[in-house]
Scaffold this active site. Structure first.
Site, PDB file in Angstrom:
ATOM      1  N   PRO A 179     -11.436   0.677  -6.514  1.00 25.66           N
ATOM      2  CG  PRO A 179     -11.963   2.568  -7.759  1.00 25.66           C
ATOM      3  CD  PRO A 179     -11.868   2.062  -6.350  1.00 25.66           C
ATOM      4  CD  GLU A 180      -8.575  -4.944  -6.232  1.00 26.15           C
ATOM      5  OE1 GLU A 180      -7.759  -5.749  -6.679  1.00 26.15           O
ATOM      6  OE2 GLU A 180      -9.456  -5.269  -5.415  1.00 26.15           O
ATOM      7  NE  ARG A 199       9.244  -8.929   3.072  1.00 26.13           N
ATOM      8  CZ  ARG A 199       8.687  -7.792   2.639  1.00 26.13           C
ATOM      9  NH1 ARG A 199       9.076  -7.262   1.517  1.00 26.13           N
ATOM     10  NH2 ARG A 199       7.754  -7.215   3.348  1.00 26.13           N
TER      11      ARG A 199
END
Ligand SMILES: [Zn+2]
Length: 286
Positions: free
Chosen positions: A2-3, A153
């Site tokens: 589940p997100e 990054r």
């Protein structure tokens, strides 16, 4: 697993179906579930508590109680919260049973066994959630935030999307779909994205998560809502687990490769690979 959209759906279901109920009794059927406090205390402190609210933070489901404590679930991989009845009692893999007043029971079921629960006081909860990045639908989450936090990054963009300390709630399914919409290779170095690409990525994050919520989640395998129903967003996926099939945008074959250790699905033709970084020692190459 589940997100954000799946946990959001479960949270909304709990608000409609369970908030206001009293937990008459808690029964832990799988001791590995309870991270904190010790199991006996977990069970004792839940008994008699009334559920006063439900909310979501990142992929955490927070069930608020009238005792001032919160029951926090991490529904990892296969976690389901099921209301019995109307859902039929599952035959296996039940980790927790909360008997509610009125004869109903809220069951936590996980066929993978990875789900975890904690019963936390206010301070413990705040501490537990303090390391999480902004919610994608909050005011704090802007194109500028995305660019400033990720743009310096050199890491590949996909693992950064999954990093919960940077952005809350994105997991492997939505990350692949977001990068497809943004037309970015999952291997692109964050530091190589243009202004326009940051804007595309930002828009794709919000639109994909919003569509997932709209469709009540994605059921690839195990996800179910509180009434045991599958979501519908799996019918709208373009690349996730569509490898071997044609890209809906350009017709090239969608591929599946490991990126940052995770199975990743993308179209090598229309998800721009310019400035991509390999999986290994890319830092020395510049
Ligand atoms: Zn394509």
């Amino acid at each position: 697993m589940p997100e954000l959209p799946e946990v959001e759906t479960i949270k909304n279901d709990l608000r409609g179906l369970v908030v206001g109920s009293r937990i008459e009794r808690a029964e832990v059927r799988e001791p590995a579930l309870v991270e904190q406090p010790p199991q006996e205390e977990f069970v004792r402190r839940l008994g008699g508590a009334r559920v006063t609210g439900a909310r979501r933070r990142a992929k955490h489901l927070v069930v608020e109680l009238d005792t001032g404590e919160a029951l926090v679930f991490q529904l990892k991989i296969g976690g389901q919260l099921l209301l019995v009845p109307p859902v039929e009692e599952p035959e296996d893999s039940v980790m927790l049973v909360l008997s509610l007043d009125g004869g109903r029971r809220l069951l936590l079921r996980d066929q993978t066994g990875f789900s975890r629960a904690r019963l936390l006081g206010e301070k413990e909860l705040a501490e537990r959630l303090s390391g999480l990045g902004p919610e994608p639908f909050s005011e704090e989450f802007t194109v500028r935030y995305l660019k400033e936090r990720l743009g310096s990054r050199r890491a590949q963009i996909k693992p950064l999307l999954l990093d919960q300390s940077l952005i809350s709630g994105i997991g492997n399914i939505y990350a692949d779909e977001i990068l497809y919409d943004a037309r970015l290779s999952p291997r692109r170095r964050a530091s190589s994205l243009s202004e326009e690409e940051w804007e595309r990525l930002y828009a794709a994050i919000r639109s994909n998560l919003a569509a997932g919520i709209e469709h009540r989640g994605t059921t690839v395998r195990l996800y179910r809502d509180v009434l045991g129903r599958a979501g519908e967003h799996q019918n709208h996926l373009r690349v996730f687990e569509r490898h071997g099939g044609p890209c809906p945008r350009c017709g090239a074959e969608v591929v599946r490769e490991r990126v940052g250790g995770r199975p990743t699905h993308y179209c090598p033709r229309c998800q721009d690979g310019g400035g991509s970084a390999g999986d290994g020692v890319q830092l020395e190459l510049e």
